[in-house]
Design a protein around this motif. Structure first.
Motif, PDB file in Angstrom:
ATOM      1  N   VAL A  66       1.196  -0.719   0.518  1.00  0.00           N
ATOM      2  CA  VAL A  66       0.079  -0.492   0.043  1.00  0.00           C
ATOM      3  C   VAL A  66       0.737   1.314   0.152  1.00  0.00           C
ATOM      4  N   GLY A  67       0.742   1.868  -1.211  1.00  0.00           N
ATOM      5  CA  GLY A  67       1.405   3.602  -1.656  1.00  0.00           C
ATOM      6  C   GLY A  67       0.940   4.834  -0.748  1.00  0.00           C
ATOM      7  N   LEU A  68       1.062   5.318  -1.468  1.00  0.00           N
ATOM      8  CA  LEU A  68       0.206   6.616  -1.225  1.00  0.00           C
ATOM      9  C   LEU A  68      -0.712   7.645  -2.427  1.00  0.00           C
ATOM     10  N   ALA A  69      -0.452   8.016  -3.071  1.00  0.00           N
ATOM     11  CA  ALA A  69      -1.164   8.108  -4.655  1.00  0.00           C
ATOM     12  C   ALA A  69      -0.108   8.373  -5.786  1.00  0.00           C
ATOM     13  N   VAL A 124      -5.053   6.168  -2.102  1.00  0.00           N
ATOM     14  CA  VAL A 124      -5.723   7.471  -2.632  1.00  0.00           C
ATOM     15  C   VAL A 124      -5.049   6.740  -4.035  1.00  0.00           C
ATOM     16  N   ARG A 125      -6.749   7.404  -5.119  1.00  0.00           N
ATOM     17  CA  ARG A 125      -6.067   6.966  -6.355  1.00  0.00           C
ATOM     18  C   ARG A 125      -6.013   7.870  -7.276  1.00  0.00           C
ATOM     19  N   LYS A 132       0.031  15.574  -2.309  1.00  0.00           N
ATOM     20  CA  LYS A 132      -0.585  15.897  -0.632  1.00  0.00           C
ATOM     21  C   LYS A 132      -1.443  15.745  -1.198  1.00  0.00           C
ATOM     22  N   PRO A 133      -2.636  14.260  -0.210  1.00  0.00           N
ATOM     23  CA  PRO A 133      -3.901  14.643  -0.591  1.00  0.00           C
ATOM     24  C   PRO A 133      -4.736  15.360   0.739  1.00  0.00           C
ATOM     25  N   GLY A 163       4.850   4.147   3.942  1.00  0.00           N
ATOM     26  CA  GLY A 163       4.927   5.571   4.688  1.00  0.00           C
ATOM     27  C   GLY A 163       4.125   5.701   5.650  1.00  0.00           C
ATOM     28  N   ALA A 164       4.277   6.944   6.809  1.00  0.00           N
ATOM     29  CA  ALA A 164       2.895   7.107   7.988  1.00  0.00           C
ATOM     30  C   ALA A 164       1.777   7.396   6.957  1.00  0.00           C
ATOM     31  N   PHE A 165       1.736   8.039   5.802  1.00  0.00           N
ATOM     32  CA  PHE A 165       0.246   8.564   5.283  1.00  0.00           C
ATOM     33  C   PHE A 165      -0.845   7.253   5.134  1.00  0.00           C
ATOM     34  N   GLY A 166       0.260   6.565   4.199  1.00  0.00           N
ATOM     35  CA  GLY A 166      -1.009   5.087   4.053  1.00  0.00           C
ATOM     36  C   GLY A 166      -1.375   4.330   5.182  1.00  0.00           C
TER      37      GLY A 166
END
Length: 241
Positions: A66-69, A124-125, A132-133, A163-166
């Protein structure tokens, strides 16, 4: 406008098709389409995907990453997660090195790349401005990730979060899906491992994001990525090299 739903798709193929039509977040729609129209000079001759990017990997994956976007000139251009940018170069090389990918690089859909027991996804896709979503955009997109994990549930046994966002985006999804997330919720750290009770049990691993900032400064090295992927593959019941 396509509505986000977490129940309307019975297969990952149906989910991927629905994801690619989503227009729920006006700021992200405007940005991804602007980037696709203006392009980067190096890709001026290419037709950009310019839409939400679905997950990539087999429907019976035992491991999810799982990443970020999507990156504006990476997956937003190629239409495939992590494909076509330097972050993806690092990730796919590591997947290949541990025997989870058929080749060490990814240039675009149709390049022959296959993943073995691994599916790549993101909370986020759409490519966000400045990568930065907003919290609202993350939450708008959450049902897609929830449905994807629900469809993977029969086989998935481990997740690597980049990463922390994910990490922060994924924990509520897992809790809502019935996995028992400890309280207080575990904090993100590179090398973190949390085993979530549930049916089935799920092993969650943290890894610094494969961003240029992390890899160029040496905060994240290829060895570090391989070590996390190898540990997660073992926890998932795969056989890494």
């Amino acid at each position: 406008m396509t509505e986000v739903t977490d129940r309307g798709q019975s297969t990952l193929a149906e989910l991927d098709a629905a994801v690619s039509e989503c227009r729920r977040c006006p700021r992200l729609v405007a940005w991804r389409e602007q980037v696709a129209a203006e392009k980067r000079a190096a890709f001026a001759g290419e037709t950009y995907w310019g839409r939400p990017v679905p997950g990539f990997g087999p429907a019976d994956a035992r491991l999810s990453v799982v990443g970020l976007a999507p990156a504006a000139h990476g997956a937003n251009r190629t239409g495939r997660m992590f494909t076509g940018d330097r972050s993806g170069d690092v990730l796919f090389q590591a997947l290949y090195d541990v025997g989870l990918a058929s080749q060490p690089g990814a240039t675009g859909i149709g390049d022959g790349l296959e993943l073995y027991g691994v599916r790549l996804t993101a909370p986020v896709r759409c490519a966000p401005p400045q990568n930065k979503p907003t919290p609202d955009e993350r939450d708008n997109c959450r049902p897609w990730l929830a449905r994807e994990l629900e469809l993977l549930r029969p086989t998935v046994r481990a997740v690597v979060v980049l990463g922390a966002f994910g990490w922060q985006a994924l924990l509520p999804v897992l809790a809502d899906a019935g996995w028992r997330v400890p309280r207080p919720r575990p904090k993100f750290a590179h090398g973190a491992k949390v085993v979530l009770a549930g049916e089935p049990e799920l092993s969650l691993f943290g890894c610094f994001h494969v961003s240029q900032r992390n890899t160029q400064t040496g905060r994240l090295t290829p060895v570090m990525v391989r070590d996390v992927l190898r540990a997660a593959a073992c926890a998932a019941g795969l056989t890494p090299s």
